[in-house]
Design an enzyme around this catalytic site. Structure first.
Site, PDB file in Angstrom:
ATOM      1  CE  LYS A 125       1.809  -5.053   6.442  1.00  0.00           C
ATOM      2  NZ  LYS A 125       1.477  -3.739   5.908  1.00  0.00           N
ATOM      3  NE  ARG A 184      -3.455   0.290   2.681  1.00  0.00           N
ATOM      4  CZ  ARG A 184      -3.258   1.032   3.786  1.00  0.00           C
ATOM      5  NH1 ARG A 184      -2.482   0.596   4.735  1.00  0.00           N
ATOM      6  NH2 ARG A 184      -3.856   2.189   3.930  1.00  0.00           N
ATOM      7  NE  ARG A 201       3.265   6.701  10.190  1.00  0.00           N
ATOM      8  CZ  ARG A 201       4.522   6.728   9.812  1.00  0.00           C
ATOM      9  NH1 ARG A 201       5.455   7.068  10.659  1.00  0.00           N
ATOM     10  NH2 ARG A 201       4.854   6.436   8.586  1.00  0.00           N
TER      11      ARG A 201
HETATM   12  C1  BTN Z   1       0.630  -3.769   2.381  1.00  0.00           C
HETATM   13  O1  BTN Z   1       1.302  -2.773   2.077  1.00  0.00           O
HETATM   14  O2  BTN Z   1       0.458  -4.082   3.547  1.00  0.00           O
HETATM   15  C2  BTN Z   1      -0.005  -4.609   1.310  1.00  0.00           C
HETATM   16  C3  BTN Z   1       0.915  -5.690   0.846  1.00  0.00           C
HETATM   17  C4  BTN Z   1       0.291  -6.593  -0.186  1.00  0.00           C
HETATM   18  C5  BTN Z   1       1.294  -7.573  -0.760  1.00  0.00           C
HETATM   19  C6  BTN Z   1       0.644  -8.579  -1.674  1.00  0.00           C
HETATM   20  S1  BTN Z   1       1.725  -9.900  -2.109  1.00  0.00           S
HETATM   21  C7  BTN Z   1       0.585 -10.471  -3.288  1.00  0.00           C
HETATM   22  C8  BTN Z   1       0.022  -9.246  -3.968  1.00  0.00           C
HETATM   23  N1  BTN Z   1       0.895  -8.840  -5.041  1.00  0.00           N
HETATM   24  C9  BTN Z   1       1.466  -7.651  -4.819  1.00  0.00           C
HETATM   25  O3  BTN Z   1       2.263  -7.089  -5.578  1.00  0.00           O
HETATM   26  N2  BTN Z   1       1.048  -7.170  -3.651  1.00  0.00           N
HETATM   27  C10 BTN Z   1       0.118  -8.063  -2.996  1.00  0.00           C
END
Ligand code: BTN
Length: 316
Positions: free
Chosen positions: A179, A114, A309
């Site tokens: 996380k 994100r 946060r």
């Molecule tokens: C975040 O920032 O918390 C979201 C992360 C999401 C990662 C997943 S891995 C599978 C899918 N493909 C990506 O490129 N991103 C999501």
């Protein structure tokens, strides 16, 4: 190159001579390929003089056959390495592939998080999964969707024995503030009419040591419960739980989400690209918006690009 990974997947030592013979290349070429695998795929390879090479941790490849044998009804595309499973899902949609379908990868070279962040995706260690569904019923059906996905991930973690997993609005999954999973939802089409939703889930499964690359505090299922996990089985459980949660709808899982929200009652700062709002978390409303007490007034905040946060805390 990928055959070399397969020869090492048992986590045992194999000499350069053995690997070279198996692949029909010189020992020097084996060494060069392994260097490349470390750099390009994030593999953690140990070398010991007199013993050879081994992967820091054994792994079992993701298996389409096993997913189908476990009852998975949706088409599955599994890649050894891809930029991003979400990006691939979007490409497949633009090529006319019909939802529902699932994209999985052993490694992502450009995993997306994100707010423009990268998602560290070393080969064979975690789950990088994108599941595409079609929504026909307009924007209402999208309300709370990312929170719903969080509940599905939470339930799977609980079933694996990670009982202290919690959710953080809008869609992080944490264990003791670290996380363990992230969710990235992308839409194609008209949210008010017909659209396809790409639900991307990154779940840290067997990863043990990536401190240098990941700036946030993190954990994995293996770190929490102490044993190597079967990623194919977890993928099957996650897809099954996703379907269940999507079927139940956000209204039905809202209480469960609130019950497991890590930061209810905590003082937080909500950050947008340009401003910051300080308040105390009250919960979520019926559409999944964050309810924040700002100086005695309740404020509703929505949107995937907001970040929460803890006040006076850099973790987010
Ligand atoms: C975040 O920032 O918390 C979201 C992360 C999401 C990662 C997943 S891995 C599978 C899918 N493909 C990506 O490129 N991103 C999501």
């Amino acid at each position: 190159m990928l055959n070399l990974i397969r020869l090492l997947q048992d986590g045992q030592f194999h000499s350069g001579e053995f690997l070279g013979e198996a692949l029909g290349i010189s020992r020097a070429a084996v060494w060069k390929h392994l260097k490349h695998l470390e750099a390009a795929y994030g593999l953690d390879i140990h070398r010991v003089r007199g013993k050879g090479y081994r992967l820091a941790s054994p792994f079992e490849p993701l298996s389409q056959e096993r997913l189908f044998a476990l009852g998975e009804p949706w088409p599955i595309f599994i890649h050894e390495s891809i930029d991003s499973t979400n990006a691939e899902a979007l490409r497949l949609l633009s090529q006319g592939v019909q939802a529902p379908f699932v994209v999985l990868a052993e490694h992502q070279s450009g995993g997306r998080g994100r707010r423009g962040r990268a998602w560290v995706s070393p080969y064979g260690e975690n789950l990088y999964l994108s599941c595409v569904i079609r929504i026909d019923g307009g924007a209402r059906q999208l309300e709370g969707m990312s929170l719903l996905v969080g509940v599905a991930v939470l339930r799977v973690l609980q079933s694996l024995g990670v009982s202290s997993a919690q959710l953080k609005w809008p869609n992080d999954v944490l264990v003791a503030e670290r996380k363990i999973a992230g969710i990235l939802i992308e839409l194609v089409g008209d949210p008010a009419d017909i659209c396809n939703v790409v639900i991307g889930v990154g779940l840290n499964v067997n990863m043990l040591s990536r401190q240098a690359e990941i700036t946030q505090e993190w954990t994995s299922v293996r770190s929490e419960i102490g044993s190597l996990q079967d990623r194919t089985q977890i993928a099957a459980a996650l897809l099954c739980e996703l379907r269940r949660c999507l079927g139940e709808g956000f209204v039905a899982v809202r209480r469960e989400w609130e019950l497991h929200h890590a930061w209810t009652g905590r003082e937080v700062s909500v950050l947008t690209a340009s401003k910051r709002v300080d308040g105390v978390v009250l919960g979520i409303d019926k559409s999944g918006a964050l309810r924040l007490d700002v100086g005695g007034t309740e404020l509703l905040l929505n949107g995937g690009e907001l970040s929460l946060r803890l006040r006076d805390d850099s973790r987010a």
